[in-house]
Enzyme design. Structure first.
Site, PDB file in Angstrom:
ATOM      1  N   ASP A   1      13.541  81.012  44.275  1.00  0.00           N
ATOM      2  CA  ASP A   1      13.662  81.401  45.685  1.00  0.00           C
ATOM      3  C   ASP A   1      14.982  82.146  45.935  1.00  0.00           C
ATOM      4  O   ASP A   1      15.733  81.818  46.850  1.00  0.00           O
ATOM      5  CB  ASP A   1      13.583  80.174  46.611  1.00  0.00           C
ATOM      6  CG  ASP A   1      12.463  79.230  46.234  1.00  0.00           C
ATOM      7  OD1 ASP A   1      11.376  79.726  45.903  1.00  0.00           O
ATOM      8  OD2 ASP A   1      12.670  78.004  46.261  1.00  0.00           O
TER       9      ASP A   1
ATOM     10  N   GLU B   1       4.210  81.973  52.683  1.00  0.00           N
ATOM     11  CA  GLU B   1       5.566  81.427  52.781  1.00  0.00           C
ATOM     12  C   GLU B   1       6.558  82.449  52.244  1.00  0.00           C
ATOM     13  O   GLU B   1       6.187  83.540  51.811  1.00  0.00           O
ATOM     14  CB  GLU B   1       5.675  80.117  51.995  1.00  0.00           C
ATOM     15  CG  GLU B   1       5.502  80.283  50.490  1.00  0.00           C
ATOM     16  CD  GLU B   1       5.588  78.986  49.702  1.00  0.00           C
ATOM     17  OE1 GLU B   1       5.411  77.911  50.301  1.00  0.00           O
ATOM     18  OE2 GLU B   1       5.801  79.057  48.468  1.00  0.00           O
TER      19      GLU B   1
END
Length: 320
Positions: A19, A196
């Protein structure tokens, strides 16, 4: 923005950092934050080039308290003269491990250099529901600050949809939140029904929001939303979703499950760069979330003649 460039990277730029978020500040530094394998703290580092992040010394900005777990996807931003980190954390108690009961939180640092000073908790970002929420990102457009995030709607089957809302300040929403994407295509619902990891790019008269879909194994991939820069960003009809993934596993190059990206620019500001994570193997033992080998990678974003981004395919490890 250039349509093509010779700029390349030695990938991965950082191992075991999922991420990945990169923010290039006016001081000429790239600031980097990401999920760490133990999901127990937030670290930041900085360097003058993306390549130098590999050797940069990380600084621990924040460690989770006893009632939080699974610290995911911290993003560092600079807003109105202060530094902010957006992160998601599961809420745990003595009677509930709550490992996936995530909410979104904000830290603030008034120091000029965010590797120094004190990070102060500003609290939870309150949304329409008290449900699973994560991956907050923020941007300013036409003098208005917005938040984009992923959240579970209790009335929609699935894990998370994407929402947008205006902001009163860097930790408080203003007005209604609006859903701009929900998992609907086959490639968005493998393993989990997930939208997401949003990231915003403003180019060529349009706003682009990349996002990630499906489970976090080799099926993880990226989609794209597009809106005209003059459109009402709070109107779901302003956003168009690409029907196919724009970035996905490439077995030939040995890159699996690319996603959860951020955007930055080259040091001269001329070239858009995507920073994302991927694994270099397909088969995972156990839960993919606990496989630490999602490495941070970088590659150039090219631009098509129609002004839309061309992400290409994930480049092999080594020279990009």
């Amino acid at each position: 923005m250039t349509h093509s460039t010779s700029l390349t990277f030695t990938n991965p730029i950082l191992e075991q950092r999922a991420d990945p978020w990169v923010y290039r500040h006016t001081d000429g530094y790239y600031y980097f934050s990401a999920s760490v394998p133990a999901y127990d703290l937030i670290e930041i580092r900085r360097a003058k080039t993306l390549e130098q992040l590999r050797e940069a010394t990380p600084v621990v900005a924040w460690r989770k308290p006893a009632n939080r777990a699974n610290i995911w996807a911290p993003e560092i931003h600079y807003i109105d003269g202060k530094w902010y980190i957006y992160y998601a954390a599961a809420r745990t108690t003595e009677t509930n491990d709550g490992l996936f009961d995530h909410r979104m939180y904000v830290l603030e640092n008034e120091s000029a250099n965010p590797l120094e000073g004190t990070w102060v908790e500003k609290g939870q970002i309150r949304t329409k529901w008290e449900t699973f929420a994560l991956d907050a990102t923020t941007f300013e457009h036409k003098g208005i600050r917005y938040l984009v995030w992923a959240q579970k709607d209790p009335d929609i089957v699935g894990n998370s949809n994407l929402y947008i809302a205006q902001m009163e300040n860097p930790w408080t929403l203003r007005g209604e939140q609006v859903m701009i994407a929900t998992p609907e295509y086959d490639w968005e619902i493998i393993g989990f029904k997930v939208n997401e990891g949003a990231a915003v790019l403003h180019r060529n008269g349009r706003l682009f929001i990349s996002y990630s879909a499906s489970a976090t194994d080799y099926n993880y991939c990226m989609g794209l939303l597009t809106a005209d820069e003059n459109a009402d960003l709070l109107n779901p009809a302003s956003w168009t979703k690409s029907p196919e993934p724009v970035f996905q596993t490439n077995e030939e190059n040995g890159q699996y499950g690319p996603g959860h990206n951020s955007f930055t620019v080259s040091p001269d500001g001329e070239t858009d760069i995507m920073v994302y994570h991927a694994r270099n193997y397909k088969e995972i033992e156990g839960d993919p979330l606990y496989d630490p080998n999602r490495h941070a990678r970088a590659q150039v974003v090219n631009w098509k003649a129609d002004g839309t981004p061309d992400f290409g395919v994930p480049v092999p490890d080594g020279r990009g």
